[in-house]
Design a protein around this motif. Structure first.
Motif, PDB file in Angstrom:
ATOM      1  N   THR A  32      -2.953   5.080  -1.938  1.00  0.00           N
ATOM      2  CA  THR A  32      -3.948   5.861  -1.203  1.00  0.00           C
ATOM      3  C   THR A  32      -3.358   7.208  -0.790  1.00  0.00           C
ATOM      4  OG1 THR A  32      -5.635   5.796   0.538  1.00  0.00           O
ATOM      5  CG2 THR A  32      -3.451   4.938   1.132  1.00  0.00           C
ATOM      6  N   ILE A  47      -1.567  -1.060  -4.143  1.00  0.00           N
ATOM      7  CA  ILE A  47      -2.701  -0.145  -4.008  1.00  0.00           C
ATOM      8  C   ILE A  47      -2.148   1.197  -3.560  1.00  0.00           C
ATOM      9  CG2 ILE A  47      -4.904   0.296  -2.805  1.00  0.00           C
ATOM     10  CD1 ILE A  47      -5.145  -2.744  -2.362  1.00  0.00           C
ATOM     11  N   HIS A  71      -6.515   5.944  -6.817  1.00  0.00           N
ATOM     12  CA  HIS A  71      -6.328   5.353  -5.489  1.00  0.00           C
ATOM     13  C   HIS A  71      -7.396   4.283  -5.264  1.00  0.00           C
ATOM     14  CE1 HIS A  71      -9.755   6.976  -3.144  1.00  0.00           C
ATOM     15  NE2 HIS A  71      -9.737   7.913  -4.078  1.00  0.00           N
ATOM     16  N   GLY A  72      -7.089   3.343  -4.381  1.00  0.00           N
ATOM     17  CA  GLY A  72      -8.089   2.337  -4.030  1.00  0.00           C
ATOM     18  C   GLY A  72      -8.330   1.274  -5.082  1.00  0.00           C
ATOM     19  N   LYS A  73      -7.364   1.114  -6.020  1.00  0.00           N
ATOM     20  CA  LYS A  73      -7.478   0.051  -7.029  1.00  0.00           C
ATOM     21  C   LYS A  73      -6.324  -0.918  -6.858  1.00  0.00           C
ATOM     22  CE  LYS A  73      -9.516   3.182 -10.447  1.00  0.00           C
ATOM     23  NZ  LYS A  73      -9.229   3.982 -11.658  1.00  0.00           N
ATOM     24  N   LEU A 127       0.853  -1.191   0.000  1.00  0.00           N
ATOM     25  CA  LEU A 127       0.000   0.000   0.000  1.00  0.00           C
ATOM     26  C   LEU A 127       0.889   1.240   0.000  1.00  0.00           C
ATOM     27  CD1 LEU A 127      -2.911   1.198   0.205  1.00  0.00           C
ATOM     28  CD2 LEU A 127      -2.574   1.234   2.686  1.00  0.00           C
ATOM     29  N   ASP A 182     -10.790   3.492   3.839  1.00  0.00           N
ATOM     30  CA  ASP A 182     -11.349   2.496   2.918  1.00  0.00           C
ATOM     31  C   ASP A 182     -10.248   1.781   2.136  1.00  0.00           C
ATOM     32  OD1 ASP A 182     -13.743   3.354   3.846  1.00  0.00           O
ATOM     33  OD2 ASP A 182     -14.354   4.408   2.026  1.00  0.00           O
ATOM     34  N   ASP A 183      -9.230   2.533   1.706  1.00  0.00           N
ATOM     35  CA  ASP A 183      -8.153   1.925   0.919  1.00  0.00           C
ATOM     36  C   ASP A 183      -7.293   1.005   1.788  1.00  0.00           C
ATOM     37  OD1 ASP A 183      -9.123   3.440  -1.177  1.00  0.00           O
ATOM     38  OD2 ASP A 183      -7.535   4.957  -1.081  1.00  0.00           O
TER      39      ASP A 183
END
Ligand code: URA
Ligand code: SF4
Length: 205
Positions: A171, A169, A156-158, A135, A195-196
């Protein structure tokens, strides 16, 4: 062009990397920092968190995310019930970059050349830990692993695949929340981060 590569030992085990890191002169940033700040955490972590670079407190204490950004990170992790000892936390750039303003040391963004120079240390950490997910916290870590033109607010968040790690990922950086213009945008950024991080944790486990 500057690179940490000549200073990175062939043996990538964490104690060996930690022992070799203080000798790095892979770019100019070692010259003014108090000390180098190695990554910290579980050698078998399934999730690695990558920040930008040490801040003022991290530079003084020799540990990542122990200052104001670290407090935000701790808050998000507590909210998600994730223990810091279960992940590995490190930075894209291992020395603090700042300008002196009176008695204050003001953070400066690392250049792409500095991020690239320091990347061999990060890749060695990823190689030895072999996590399921990396991350990236903020633009600098994202640039290191996802390329200089990565669009953080868009992507972000993929879960993304890269040559360096199968599942990366990106963020928001915790500091972005501290710098937010107003309460609403701060809360939105906090939710992105939460969330990420939740996605990264669940993808990794
Ligand atoms: N910000 C970062 O990116 N990393 C740290 O270790 C501290 C603050
Ligand atoms: Fe080496 Fe990275 Fe420090 Fe530059 S920032 S001197 S590449 S450890």
């Amino acid at each position: 062009q500057p690179s940490a590569q000549p200073f990175v030992p062939e043996d990538h085990s964490l104690p060996t990397l930690r022992a070799a890191l203080p000798a790095c002169k892979g770019c100019e940033l070692y010259q003014h920092a108090t000390q180098v700040v190695p990554g910290v955490g579980a050698a078998r972590a399934k999730l690695i968190l990558v920040g930008e670079q040490p801040g003022d407190q991290e530079d003084l204490q020799g540990q990542p995310f122990v200052g104001p950004a670290g407090n935000i990170l701790d808050r998000v992790m507590a909210e998600l019930d994730i223990d810091r000892s279960k992940v590995y936390v490190t930075n894209a750039v291992k020395h603090f970059k700042f300008i002196q303003r009176g008695k204050f040391r003001l953070h400066q963004n690392p250049r792409m050349s500095e991020i690239t120079a320091c990347r061999p240390w990060l890749l060695a950490e990823i190689d030895t830990i072999h996590p399921n997910v990396v991350l990236c916290l903020g633009a600098s870590a994202s640039k290191s692993l996802l390329g200089g033109t990565f669009a953080l607010m868009r992507d972000h968040g993929k879960v993304l695949s890269t040559p360096y790690a199968n599942q990366v990922i990106a963020t928001i950086h915790p500091s972005a929340i501290l710098r937010a213009r107003d309460k609403d945008s701060g809360e939105q950024l906090y939710q992105f981060l939460r969330d990420d991080l939740a996605l990264a944790w669940h993808t990794a486990h």
